[in-house]
Design a protein around this motif. Structure first.
Motif, short mmCIF file in Angstrom:
data_model
loop_
_atom_site.label_atom_id
_atom_site.label_comp_id
_atom_site.label_asym_id
_atom_site.label_seq_id
_atom_site.Cartn_x
_atom_site.Cartn_y
_atom_site.Cartn_z
N LEU A 236 0.81 -1.21 0.00
CA LEU A 236 0.00 0.00 0.00
C LEU A 236 0.85 1.26 0.00
O LEU A 236 0.58 2.22 -0.71
CB LEU A 236 -0.92 0.01 1.23
CG LEU A 236 -2.06 -1.01 1.25
CD1 LEU A 236 -2.81 -0.91 2.56
CD2 LEU A 236 -3.00 -0.77 0.08
N ALA B 280 -7.22 3.48 0.15
CA ALA B 280 -6.99 2.04 0.07
C ALA B 280 -7.88 1.30 1.06
O ALA B 280 -8.47 0.26 0.73
CB ALA B 280 -5.52 1.72 0.35
N GLU C 282 -9.03 -2.68 1.23
CA GLU C 282 -7.71 -3.19 1.55
C GLU C 282 -7.56 -3.53 3.04
O GLU C 282 -6.51 -3.93 3.49
CB GLU C 282 -6.62 -2.16 1.16
CG GLU C 282 -6.43 -2.02 -0.35
CD GLU C 282 -5.63 -3.16 -0.94
OE1 GLU C 282 -5.28 -4.10 -0.19
OE2 GLU C 282 -5.35 -3.13 -2.15
#
Length: 434
Positions: free
Chosen positions: A116, A230, A235
């Motif tokens: 990330l 994200a 995520e």
């Protein structure tokens, strides 16, 4: 220092073991590390905190340890005694709920979080940041160039990476001086009472929680906003993880660069022939020596003395020593990078050194994520100093300088310099090849 039996090949040596972790050792640890490499390359010792840990000093052993999955980054694997509780890692990070960052976790969580954040450190993103780094560098030099003197740590090496990483994270300009104050407290108390560091960590945690909330309401083109996006796109990044990631990028990202610039400048001032050669190449518009020179400065007296903590998840053998499950292991990068079995004339500064696979930023899956940005800041800072302050010189005797205490980082407390006062308007151009 806790003694253990010497390695078999050193059993007949009459030399006493060097004393570690004194102020004299902090000023110049390299003779002690040379002794350990030869006689006790993997050495169990008592640290100043009271924690017992293994020091790994040879290049081959160090590289193996840095990539060994049996040496976990997760402090939960530490079989800590009651008197050592909470004395590994960064002071205050547990209470501030900032443990879930890249320096404390293993795959698969490490793989997920690193993926990330790595988008912020691609070559393209770092190159786009170069003009801002040059702007900050010139602005800081403008602040002291008319004085004819400066403390290059306080006035230059310290604020440059703080402001740069704040910009990258998305900390508003009006809040960045607060970060500078908190980070300054971390550096000042790095080797002393842990309370000051813990208080700074707590303040940072509170601010980051508030900033994450603001960024969720009004995102921008910055790293914290990217982490939030994200998370919002599945995520599975918790707020604690986002805060911990932002915290460790700030904590690890600024101090390593402070020391790269400070140690690097000091090394150049102590080696005038090497400095003159570099200065001449920059004056001719050639940055090739600067590129290899940064790598050599990272090897010769790098910003990270020991890699961050690792803990054995099972019994293992390293350098002929039996490491028990739960034992802490510290890989001494400063010792490995002067190993004569790996580097020719390791105690010689050679800015043109080509075979230079140093471990200054680690090795393996935990290799420093921010290394490209740190290298950019180091190249820009040193090149600009040499161009704008060509007569830069030490203002104190080397013996009078003091190094900060602490295990992980290696850096000067102050670096007083003098030079002919200059004109604020005499800015340097950014080399396209920096």
């Amino acid at each position: 220092m806790t003694d253990t039996p010497a390695c078999p090949h050193s059993s007949t040596t009459p030399e006493p073991a060097p004393e570690l972790f004194t102020w004299e050792f902090a000023a110049d640890p390299y003779p002690a590390y040379a002794w350990l490499r030869e006689h006790r390359p993997v050495h169990r010792t008592a640290l100043p905190s009271g924690v017992e840990a293994w020091l790994v000093t040879r290049y081959g052993d160090a590289k193996q340890a840095l990539a060994d999955a049996r040496l976990s980054k997760n402090p939960a694997h530490h079989a800590e005694s009651p008197h050592a509780k909470g004395k590994t890692g960064i002071p205050g990070e547990r209470k501030a709920e900032l443990m879930t960052h890249l320096l404390n976790i293993d795959p698969p969580d490490h793989t997920r979080l690193r993926r990330l954040v790595s988008k912020a450190f691609t070559p393209r993103r770092v190159a786009e940041f170069a003009p801002r780094v040059q702007e900050l560098t010139d602005r800081l030099i403008d602040g002291f160039i008319e004085e004819g003197k400066a403390d290059l740590i306080h006035d230059f090496a310290f604020p440059l990476p703080i402001y740069a990483i704040c910009d990258l994270l998305g900390v508003p300009r009006e809040d960045q001086d607060d970060f500078r104050d908190w980070a300054g407290m971390m550096i000042r108390h790095g080797g002393g009472p842990r309370g000051g560091v813990a208080r700074s960590v707590k303040k940072m945690r509170g601010y980051l929680a508030e900033l994450i909330h603001r960024k969720r309401e009004n995102p921008g083109d910055d790293l914290i906003s990217g982490l939030i996006r994200a998370s919002d796109h599945g995520e599975h990044l918790t707020e604690n993880e986002a805060a911990a990631m932002a915290f460790i990028l700030l904590f690890a990202g600024f101090e390593t660069t402070v020391n790269l610039i400070g140690n690097g400048t000091y090394a150049l001032l102590r080696h005038p022939e090497q400095r003159a050669t570099l200065q001449a190449s920059l004056d001719a518009g050639d940055s090739a020596l600067l590129t290899t020179g940064i790598e050599e400065l990272l090897r010769f007296d790098g910003p990270v003395e020991m890699a961050t903590w690792r803990y054995a998840t099972e019994p293992l053998t390293l350098g002929g020593e039996e490491i028990a499950a739960g034992d802490p292991v510290l890989v001494v990068l400063a010792a490995a990078d002067r190993d004569p079995d790996r580097f020719t004339d390791p105690d010689t500064l050679d800015l043109a050194r080509r075979d230079n696979q140093h471990l200054g930023y680690g090795h393996g899956i935990h290799y420093c994520l921010g290394a490209p940005l740190a290298r950019l800041e180091g190249r820009t800072a040193l090149a600009t100093l040499l161009r704008r302050l060509p007569d830069l010189r030490l203002a104190e005797e080397p013996a009078d300088l003091r190094w900060r205490g602490g295990l992980i980082m290696r850096g000067l407390r102050t670096l007083p310099v003098a030079f002919e006062p200059g004109n604020r308007s005499e800015k340097s151009d950014t080399l396209s090849t920096l």
